[in-house]
Design an enzyme around this catalytic site. Sequence first.
Site, PDB file in Angstrom:
ATOM      1  N   THR A 178       6.716  29.035  19.905  1.00 13.47           N
ATOM      2  CA  THR A 178       8.181  28.871  20.017  1.00 13.47           C
ATOM      3  C   THR A 178       8.665  28.954  21.466  1.00 13.47           C
ATOM      4  OG1 THR A 178       8.429  31.240  19.713  1.00 13.47           O
ATOM      5  CG2 THR A 178       8.660  29.861  17.746  1.00 13.47           C
ATOM      6  N   LYS A 179       7.793  29.294  22.400  1.00 15.02           N
ATOM      7  CA  LYS A 179       8.232  29.524  23.778  1.00 15.02           C
ATOM      8  C   LYS A 179       8.569  28.204  24.489  1.00 15.02           C
ATOM      9  CE  LYS A 179       7.604  34.027  23.762  1.00 15.02           C
ATOM     10  NZ  LYS A 179       7.913  34.529  22.420  1.00 15.02           N
ATOM     11  N   ASN A 180       9.117  28.301  25.699  1.00 11.79           N
ATOM     12  CA  ASN A 180       9.542  27.095  26.423  1.00 11.79           C
ATOM     13  C   ASN A 180       8.366  26.175  26.723  1.00 11.79           C
ATOM     14  OD1 ASN A 180      11.693  28.940  26.481  1.00 11.79           O
ATOM     15  ND2 ASN A 180      12.650  27.807  28.151  1.00 11.79           N
TER      16      ASN A 180
END
Length: 358
Positions: A178-180
Site C-alpha cells: 500500500t506504500k507510495n
Amino acid sequence: MINIAKPMIGAEEKQAVLEVLDSGILAQGPRTALLEQGFAAMCGAAHGIATSSGTTALHVALLAHGIGTGDEVITSPFTFIASANSVLYTGARPVFVDIDPATFNLDPRRIEAAITPATKAILPVHLFGLMADMPAIMEIARARGLAVIEDACQSHGAAIGDRRAGAFGTGTFSFYPTKNMTTAEGGMITTSDPAVDDACRIIRQHGMRRRYHHDILGFNFRTTDVHAAIGLAQLKKLGEFNAARRANAAHLNANLRGVQVPVVREGYTHVYHQYTVRVPDGRRDALRQHLQEHGIGSEVYYPIPLHQQTVYRRLGYDLSLPEAERAALEVLSLPVHPALTEADLAAVVAAVNGFMAS
Ligand SMILES: Cc1ncc(COP(=O)(O)O)c(C=O)c1O
C-alpha cells in the site's frame, strides 16, 4: 468499489521479476545493491541498506545506533505499532510524547520534558506522507546528544524545503504494497554516516563481515533480488506516483466540505501516503458507514493510540495523551492513490459532502 489503496504494478515490474528468475541470483544480490544506491540517491543520503521490511529496517537502525536495554527512545503514540515495537525488540523502552493536532506528528515542543538521563534517541514518524518538524527535532537532538531515527515508512519522497525524508537522521522506509512505492514486502535504511551504514549491513546479516566470521549478534533481515527488481521499477515511477497523489489531494482539498482537510505548513512537500481528514461532532464512524454504502473504501489510521494498546497496557503504560486520543476518534483516511479517476474523485467528494451537509 473505490478502494482505499491500490498497488500500481505494470509490465516493467513483471518483466523485471522474470529477468531475476532467469538470472539464477534470487536472494540479495546485484539488484538489491542497485536499489540501495538508487533509493539513497533519491533521498539525498550517501548509503542505502535494504531489509526484509520497514519493521526490520527500524529494528536494525536502532541497534546500529547502540540502542538497547535500559535506554529510552522518544516516539509518537499515533502511528502504526511497528514504530514503537522496534524499540521494544532492542530491549529499550518507547517513551510516548503527544502529537501536534494540526499535523498528527510528534510535537517537538513536548520533547524536552520527556528527556531523562536514559534517553538515547528520538524516533519521529512522518505520518501519512507528511514529515515531522525535523528542523526543531534535529536541534533538540543536537543539543542533547541524541540519535535521530526517522520512521519514514509512509513518506518516500516527502521533503522539507529541498531536503527529503531519510536525509535528516537515519531514515527507515517500508515497501509494503500500500506504500507510495512497493517491493511486495521490504524495507530500506538510509544514512550518510559510514559507521551506521557498516553496522546496519552486518546486523542485517548475522553479524557477519567476513564469510562465516560472526562478530556480533545479528539477524537474517535481508531482502531478495526478486523484491529489489520490483523496487527498481517502482523507484523510477515514484515521482509520477507522488505527483498523482498530490494532484488528487489538491482536488479533495478544494472540494470537500464539512471536514478538516490536511494541514500542510509552508515549505513541506506532503506525498499523501494517506489523505486523512478530521470528522467533527462524533460523525466519523457514520461517515465511514455512509461511504461504504456508496462503494467508497475508507479506513481509520489509527483507532487506538499505542499507549492504549493492550500490549503496551500489559507493559505498565498508563498515561494520558489527549491529542493522540482525540485524533484516534476523529480521523478518517479517504482514497488518494494514483489509480483514482476523475469520476472516482467526484464520487468521493459527492458522498462526503452529501453526508456532511445532512
Ligand atoms: C509508520 C510505519 N512504521 C513502520 C511500518 C512497518 O513497515 P512494514 O510493514 O514494512 O514492516 C509501517 C508500515 O506498515 C508504517 O506505516
